[in-house]
Design a protein around this motif. Sequence first.
Motif, mmCIF file in Angstrom:
data_model
loop_
_atom_site.group_PDB
_atom_site.id
_atom_site.type_symbol
_atom_site.label_atom_id
_atom_site.label_comp_id
_atom_site.label_asym_id
_atom_site.label_seq_id
_atom_site.Cartn_x
_atom_site.Cartn_y
_atom_site.Cartn_z
ATOM 1 N N THR A 72 -5.524 6.480 2.211
ATOM 2 C CA THR A 72 -6.403 6.198 3.332
ATOM 3 C C THR A 72 -6.934 4.774 3.182
ATOM 4 O OG1 THR A 72 -8.249 7.124 2.077
ATOM 5 C CG2 THR A 72 -7.093 8.603 3.584
ATOM 6 N N PRO A 73 -7.328 4.120 4.264
ATOM 7 C CA PRO A 73 -7.761 2.716 4.176
ATOM 8 C C PRO A 73 -8.804 2.494 3.090
ATOM 9 C CG PRO A 73 -7.565 3.387 6.461
ATOM 10 C CD PRO A 73 -7.360 4.626 5.632
ATOM 11 N N ALA A 74 -8.549 1.485 2.265
ATOM 12 C CA ALA A 74 -9.457 1.038 1.198
ATOM 13 C C ALA A 74 -9.585 2.043 0.064
ATOM 14 C CB ALA A 74 -10.843 0.723 1.757
ATOM 15 N N SER A 97 -6.784 -1.144 -6.688
ATOM 16 C CA SER A 97 -5.980 -2.338 -6.951
ATOM 17 C C SER A 97 -5.683 -2.484 -8.434
ATOM 18 C CB SER A 97 -6.718 -3.589 -6.452
ATOM 19 O OG SER A 97 -7.958 -3.728 -7.117
ATOM 20 N N ALA A 146 -3.123 9.394 2.953
ATOM 21 C CA ALA A 146 -3.168 9.274 4.413
ATOM 22 C C ALA A 146 -1.877 9.765 5.046
ATOM 23 C CB ALA A 146 -3.437 7.828 4.812
ATOM 24 N N THR A 147 -0.739 9.292 4.565
ATOM 25 C CA THR A 147 0.560 9.680 5.127
ATOM 26 C C THR A 147 1.513 10.012 3.994
ATOM 27 O OG1 THR A 147 1.443 7.420 5.117
ATOM 28 C CG2 THR A 147 0.239 8.129 7.090
ATOM 29 N N THR A 200 1.032 6.896 1.389
ATOM 30 C CA THR A 200 0.048 5.827 1.463
ATOM 31 C C THR A 200 -1.357 6.411 1.318
ATOM 32 O OG1 THR A 200 -0.155 5.980 3.875
ATOM 33 C CG2 THR A 200 1.514 4.468 3.006
ATOM 34 N N ASP A 203 0.816 -1.214 0.000
ATOM 35 C CA ASP A 203 0.000 0.000 0.000
ATOM 36 C C ASP A 203 0.852 1.268 0.000
ATOM 37 O OD1 ASP A 203 1.077 -0.249 2.489
ATOM 38 O OD2 ASP A 203 -0.782 0.151 3.589
#
Length: 754
Positions: free
Chosen positions: A329-331, A335, A289-290, A327, A214
């Motif tokens: 954010t989650p999800a 893909s 996110a980061t 990275t 990720d």
Amino acid sequence: MSLPCFPTTAFGAARRPVADRTPPLRLDQGRGSVRRFLIALATLFVVLASSFGGLLAMAAGGRAAESAAVSPMTARAGALLLKGATPGAYVEAPAVRADYDVTVSGPTQRTRVTQAFVNPGSGWIEGVYVFPLPENGAVDAMRMVVGGRVVVAEIKERAAAKAAYEQARRAGQAAALTEQERPNMFTNSVANIGPGETVVVQIEYQAPVRRDGDVSSLRIPLVVAPRYVPAAAARVETVSDAAPSDAPRGGDPVPDRDRVTPPVLDPATSAPTNPVTITVRLQAGFPVATIESAHHAVRTEAPAPDQRVVTLDGPVAADRDFELSWTATPAAAPSVGLFRERVGDADYLLAYVTPPAAKAAPVDTPREAVFVIDNSGSMGGPSMAQAKASLAFALRRLKPADRFNVIRFDDTMDTLFADALPATEANVARALRFVEALQAQGGTEMLPALKAALNDPRPADERFLRQIVFLTDGAVADEQRMFDAIAAGRGRSRLFMVGIGSAPNSHLMSRAAELGRGTFTHIGSAAQVEENMRALFGKLESPAVTNLSLAIPGGAADMTPAIVPDLYRGEPLVVALRLPRAEGAVEIRGTIGDQPWRETLNLADATPGAGVSKLWARRKIDDAEIARTTATLTPDQADAAILRLALEHHLVTRLTSLVAVDATPRRSADAPLDRADVPLNLPAGWDFEKVFGSRAPAAPLRRADLGDPVAVAAAREVSLPQTATDAELRLLAGLGLLGAALLVAVARRRERRA
């Protein structure tokens, strides 16, 4: 200053018996002897003072003449002086300021590198600067700005571009030439930079963004690390405008050694140079996110959830690579990504697909691990500590059912065990002691250690997965010999390269890993050891995605890579295609563990992506180089394919260069022109003495001079020009007076004895 002592018997008369030569001492004789001794001592003092004064005058005259030799340039205090083309003359080294402006759009980056060549002196110079770029970057544009005029470069075959540059150089015209020495090492030459003038050269390249799990990242190399150049059995002369062969098969292992060993400054005697500024404009394509800069302090702005603007916190010295990672954010991270660019009569597509995490249990097959660690001089300081910590981590991850061995090398090589042994507690402890005792020293003779690691005494043994973990900074110039050895001897082994330090040779690392069907991991600081080694072992111990294939509509696509490699955990499949028209769908099939996996990409859904055609062409050029190494193509066939692709897509390769010439002559024919190679910083954390030997304050050294004592001595020597003082006459006069005083003393002594 010492005087020679000559035995009496060397000058004629035989020695008398001791009784004859030592008469009884009388008081008045003693007083006369003391008086004569004082007179002789005073005379000797005058003579020595005269002689020493002559020496001081000679040195002072030499310094004055050396300063005059810098003329017509006036050197600044603390300036670095380089020998000019005229014997005895010196020129002040040019300075280069560089700015990197990077725009990230999803999986690709477009970077503009602006280099300002500053001539600090009052004479005309040709500045030559060797600098790094990403090994997978497609360099396709160059402009020169001189006197307010912008000159756009043309792509030409390397020899033709060099000839055009040399002609402009002789004619006094401003000119710039961009040449590739290695896929990650380039040279910019700028001719006829006027006194006190600044000439700007701006190049651009397209490169992919790296994805691992990720985490997305980019790396901008900022310094060319000194490369160890193995000695040649027989020196082969090369011409400067010839394309450097990436595939020497005999003779000199590095025929272009003089082009890949730029001068290097000693940080103990020279301040850091070549300041750099960097701006990254990130358009991630998903909410970020980061974001993290691994080795530099940065300032970050967030104009939108999926955008960031990252700038260096002030100019920095070009002494370590810049790394930026981010990275989602989650999800939020997709893909699947599909990008398209229409150029001419073809569509170019870039697809990346991240397979789902394997549902099967980690691989239970025991491993036969061969660990190779570089302990040469370039690994001194933090690099050696990082390599030892990484290897200790790897050794402790071994399981009792595994087998292992350890090889260390500098300009010698040692193997811990005669053959791989079980990873028992006692054997691992012995290996840890062996690793802990290693010290960085000597040259980087990598080839014998690589061949020893590839040597498989049980090539048909399928009970163990054979994996080689190779820890090095890759500071060698004979990369092609490594590639040849891997292609010839890889067998069932998988090669995992671990790049250590602030400026690893990423060209060597990435291509070696590709040929060895493994991966490349970079560890640039002690803080990254555990995290990056843990990620590497997660790949080593997990099922790979195997048996990958693509079904392309119509079957008419030109795809790269031609053979899709196995993937390890978290790695995306990245392919580039050229199609007459992007229609239909591409189906990807593979196996994860023992489970089938399938993904379908609808080509009509592709997002517009500028620069995709450049990435396709760059990757096709790499495929041709690999085909040459594996003998799939002959050298002539590979060169023909590379040249065709480079000229069609305007790319710099080892066979093509970019050249820009200003039509207006600037330097008169009678004005001298000196070449000045821009000296580079030593990579951060490197130990100058361990790389080059004892300090060399007189001049920057080249790594190619290692192993050649005559060349090293010549590089360290400062030849003072002939002076116009009377120092020599004064020295001779002093010696004459000294000789006369000795003759007078001997004559008086014989007279009194008579």
